[in-house]
Enzyme design. Structure first.
Site, PDB file in Angstrom:
ATOM      1  NE  ARG A 121       0.700   8.644   3.161  1.00 49.51           N
ATOM      2  CZ  ARG A 121       0.873   7.643   2.290  1.00 49.51           C
ATOM      3  NH1 ARG A 121       2.009   7.508   1.635  1.00 49.51           N
ATOM      4  NH2 ARG A 121      -0.077   6.756   2.108  1.00 49.51           N
ATOM      5  CB  THR A 398       8.031   2.526  -1.359  1.00 49.36           C
ATOM      6  OG1 THR A 398       6.708   2.803  -1.773  1.00 49.36           O
ATOM      7  CG2 THR A 398       8.342   3.192  -0.060  1.00 49.36           C
ATOM      8  CB  THR A 416       6.481   6.048  -1.514  1.00 49.72           C
ATOM      9  OG1 THR A 416       6.038   5.249  -2.610  1.00 49.72           O
ATOM     10  CG2 THR A 416       5.269   6.790  -0.963  1.00 49.72           C
ATOM     11  CB  SER A 469       1.303   5.174   4.658  1.00 48.64           C
ATOM     12  OG  SER A 469       2.501   4.603   4.199  1.00 48.64           O
ATOM     13  CB  SER A 470       1.808  -0.276   4.090  1.00 48.11           C
ATOM     14  OG  SER A 470       0.447  -0.524   3.831  1.00 48.11           O
ATOM     15  N   GLY A 490       7.299  -2.066  -0.903  1.00 49.77           N
ATOM     16  CA  GLY A 490       6.511  -3.277  -1.125  1.00 49.77           C
ATOM     17  C   GLY A 490       5.018  -3.079  -0.947  1.00 49.77           C
ATOM     18  N   GLY A 491       4.563  -1.809  -0.905  1.00 47.40           N
ATOM     19  CA  GLY A 491       3.120  -1.578  -0.777  1.00 47.40           C
ATOM     20  C   GLY A 491       2.583  -2.237   0.473  1.00 47.40           C
TER      21      GLY A 491
HETATM   22  O1  DON Z   1       2.165   4.488   1.593  1.00 47.66           O
HETATM   23  C1  DON Z   1       2.005   3.377   1.118  1.00 47.66           C
HETATM   24  O2  DON Z   1       1.669   2.421   1.781  1.00 47.66           O
HETATM   25  C2  DON Z   1       2.263   3.170  -0.360  1.00 47.66           C
HETATM   26  N1  DON Z   1       2.194   4.439  -1.052  1.00 47.66           N
HETATM   27  C3  DON Z   1       3.574   2.512  -0.540  1.00 47.66           C
HETATM   28  C4  DON Z   1       3.816   2.203  -1.976  1.00 47.66           C
HETATM   29  C5  DON Z   1       4.838   1.170  -2.187  1.00 47.66           C
HETATM   30  O3  DON Z   1       5.458   0.688  -1.296  1.00 47.66           O
HETATM   31  C6  DON Z   1       5.024   0.745  -3.572  1.00 47.66           C
HETATM   32  N2  DON Z   1       6.072  -0.208  -3.663  1.00 47.66           N
HETATM   33  N3  DON Z   1       6.744  -0.958  -3.705  1.00 47.66           N
END
Ligand code: DON
Length: 593
Positions: A121, A398, A416, A469-470, A490-491
């Site tokens: 990370r 991501t 990501t 993070s997710s 997918g955030g």
């Molecule tokens: O680490 C995280 O949770 C975010 N930076 C992830 C971002 C993400 O999945 C965007 N996309 N689809």
């Protein structure tokens, strides 16, 4: 008040028979449990995974998948392939594949029967501070926060890939950089996915002139499907990496250019920050679900803990008998999601800066307590849910790729740039996009992050800290052997997307293709609404509304890249929600690959 246990007692007394697992394909009802006569690849299913005899690569981009398969065919292991695919995606899937970002990997080392969690990370630069994105008026300066040199944290991707190669790989770094270098230097035909995505992102990608010059033609015209897309600046960076090794990124010529760009545009990353960046090997979060062992990413990702917590809650309910897509199953899953995301908001942070209550959050007893609080006939309002008291239980991109080789080594990598194309900033002469992952820090506990997620003071900006993070790479083991690998972008919806894949396969008995294609739901505590993809039964949705769920229709969520090994064959499936993805098996002698 009807509690969970009285609800089931009433139902059973009334002799209401449970609907038996009818999934979107209708093929799941026959599904005997996995491990017996299996639904892994039923003829009657609607969607079918691809099959390999000697290994499988599943990624969000066809060219990158082919790079991985080629490495496996040359005799490289999953770790070697994982490095090559990670670098190739930085060339062919620039919106998420990266060397300017970071992420998390699970690596399974077959010989040692061990899974490690690799934390690469990004870290907050040493000059970062909690108020850095607030303007003089006390408001968040969104441009600074999302789309400038100042929005980048110190990238970890190159260090992460180099780390796994050095410890667990078999091939040379230079050999694994070569396929990406070739793709950057010689170019590759623009896919429909890339052409459409660049066109749609033009407003953001033309703010920075260097970025605009890379992703659009000389007069600013769009690339068309089939045009050859060459990236000469990126080829220079990859050549540096190939010749001088991964440290070139952190101390060599690449570092100098990167810091030069930061200095001239108000960015914070220094030579010291780059030099001090380190990858951390962590213990994965572990849990069980029915007869399976779950191995998931640990903090600073919240995903592993949330997944294990939700699976623990779900184990208290007859989800399989209720059936995929039934209002009851959807209701129980939604209530579990709210509870896990509430705890995420309070307890998650960088484990190097606080003590995380991992055991408590993942305990079966705590989950039972949470399950007991779920009311079947009524959705709980998020305002009525607080992060749990753990004291009694002490003791828009991501991307993910999943690779399993013939020996049983595995790599699942979710990495990501944060937003699609990250900060939109390419540093002059380097050709790669920088992340805007400072956005995963909590600016203030009352301000949600760009995904609407709430966080605590333990996730506020601090030099050297890693933001929560997710991202949730997952490996399910059966008898100590990787059985299922998956992960998704997918955030905030990464966690629930992965959860539903697990429940669909391990509980409903769907094959990985049907399990992936099946419509998804998402709830993250706040905002208090249940997002649903299209394709659910209107009857089920009506019942959910009657119980008090506020529904909103969502576009496709996530992009799962999944591999399953049944002890004999390798199955792969790439989520149809994002075009251009591909799973490809390695067939070996006499095969068709
Ligand atoms: O680490 C995280 O949770 C975010 N930076 C992830 C971002 C993400 O999945 C965007 N996309 N689809």
């Amino acid at each position: 008040m009807i509690t969970r246990s009285t609800h089931w007692a009433i139902r059973i007394c009334l002799g209401v028979s449970f609907v038996f697992g009818l999934g979107p394909s209708g093929a799941q009802s026959q599904a005997a449990t996995i491990g017996q006569a299996s639904p892994i690849n039923e003829y009657s299913a609607i969607h079918h995974p691809v099959v390999g005899r000697k290994g499988m690569v599943s990624s969000q981009n066809e060219a990158a998948t082919r790079v991985g398969v080629e490495i496996l065919k040359q005799g490289g292991n999953a770790i070697d392939a994982g490095v090559a695919v990670g670098l190739a995606l930085a060339v062919t899937l620039p919106r998420a594949g990266n060397i300017g970002g970071g992420g998390f990997m699970l690596v399974h080392i077959a010989e040692e029967q061990r899974t490690v969690a690799i934390d690469f990370r990004e870290t907050a630069p040493s000059l970062a501070h909690p108020d850095m994105y607030f303007g003089p008026d006390g408001e968040v300066d969104n441009a600074e926060y999302r789309s400038t040199h100042k929005s980048s944290a110190v990238p970890g991707t190159i260090a992460g890939l180099a780390h796994i190669l050095e410890k667990y790989g078999t091939m040379d770094w230079a050999e694994l950089v070569e396929p990406a270098l070739k793709l950057a230097r010689e170019g590759f035909p623009v896919t429909q996915d890339l052409a459409n995505n660049l066109r749609a992102s033009k407003a953001r990608l033309t703010i920075n002139p260097v970025t605009a010059s890379i992703f659009y033609k000389e007069e600013g015209q769009d690339y068309q499907v089939g045009d050859i897309f060459r990236q000469s600046q990126l080829a220079w960076t990859l050549e540096q990496l190939k010749t001088h090794g991964p440290r070139a990124f952190y101390e060599g010529e690449i570092a100098k250019r990167l810091v030069g760009g930061m200095e001239s545009h108000n960015g914070l990353i220094t030579m010291e920050d780059l030099k001090n960046y380190s990858v951390i090997e962590r213990e994965p979060v572990r849990g069980t679900f029915r007869d399976f062992d779950i191995t998931a990413m640990s903090a600073p990702s919240s995903g592993g803990m949330a997944i294990v917590q939700m699976l623990n809650i779900l184990e208290n309910f007859p989800i399989r008998e209720l059936g995929y897509g039934s209002a009851d199953a959807m209701h129980i899953m939604t209530e579990s999601m709210k509870l896990a995301y509430a705890d995420r908001s309070k307890y998650l942070g960088d484990p190097d800066y606080l003590d995380l209550p991992v055991e408590e959050l993942t305990s079966k007893l705590y989950a039972k307590h949470l399950a007991d609080g779920i009311l079947m006939e009524e959705a709980r309002a998020s305002d009525d849910i607080l992060p749990g008291d753990l004291t009694p239980y002490e003791s828009s991109e991501t991307t993910n790729y999943s690779i399993l080789d013939e020996e049983g080594n595995a790599v699942v990598n979710t990495y990501t740039l944060m937003a699609s194309y990250g900060s939109g900033v390419v540093i002059e002469g380097l050709g790669f996009l920088m992340n805007n992952n400072m956005g995963n820090f909590t600016l203030r506990p009352d301000i949600p992050d760009p995904f609407g997620l709430m966080g605590s003071a333990d996730n506020q900006i601090m030099p050297g800290r890693r933001p929560v993070s997710s991202m949730t790479p997952l490996i399910v083991l059966r008898d100590g052997v990787p059985f299922l690998l998956t992960g998704s972008p997918g955030g905030s919806r990464i966690i629930t997307t992965n959860l539903q894949l697990l429940v669909n396969v391990l509980e409903h008995g769907m094959n990985i293709a049907d399990a992936t294609a099946a419509p998804r739901i998402h709830h993250q505590w706040y905002p208090d609404r249940l997002q649903v993809e299209s394709g659910f039964s209107p009857d089920a949705l009506r019942i959910l509304e009657e119980r008090g769920h506020g529904l909103s229709l969502s576009a496709g969520m996530g992009s799962l890249q999944t591999v399953l090994f049944d002890g004999d064959l390798y199955y792969g499936y790439s989520d149809p929600r994002r075009p251009g993805a591909m799973s490809l098996g390695v067939q070996g002698q006499g095969g068709w690959q």
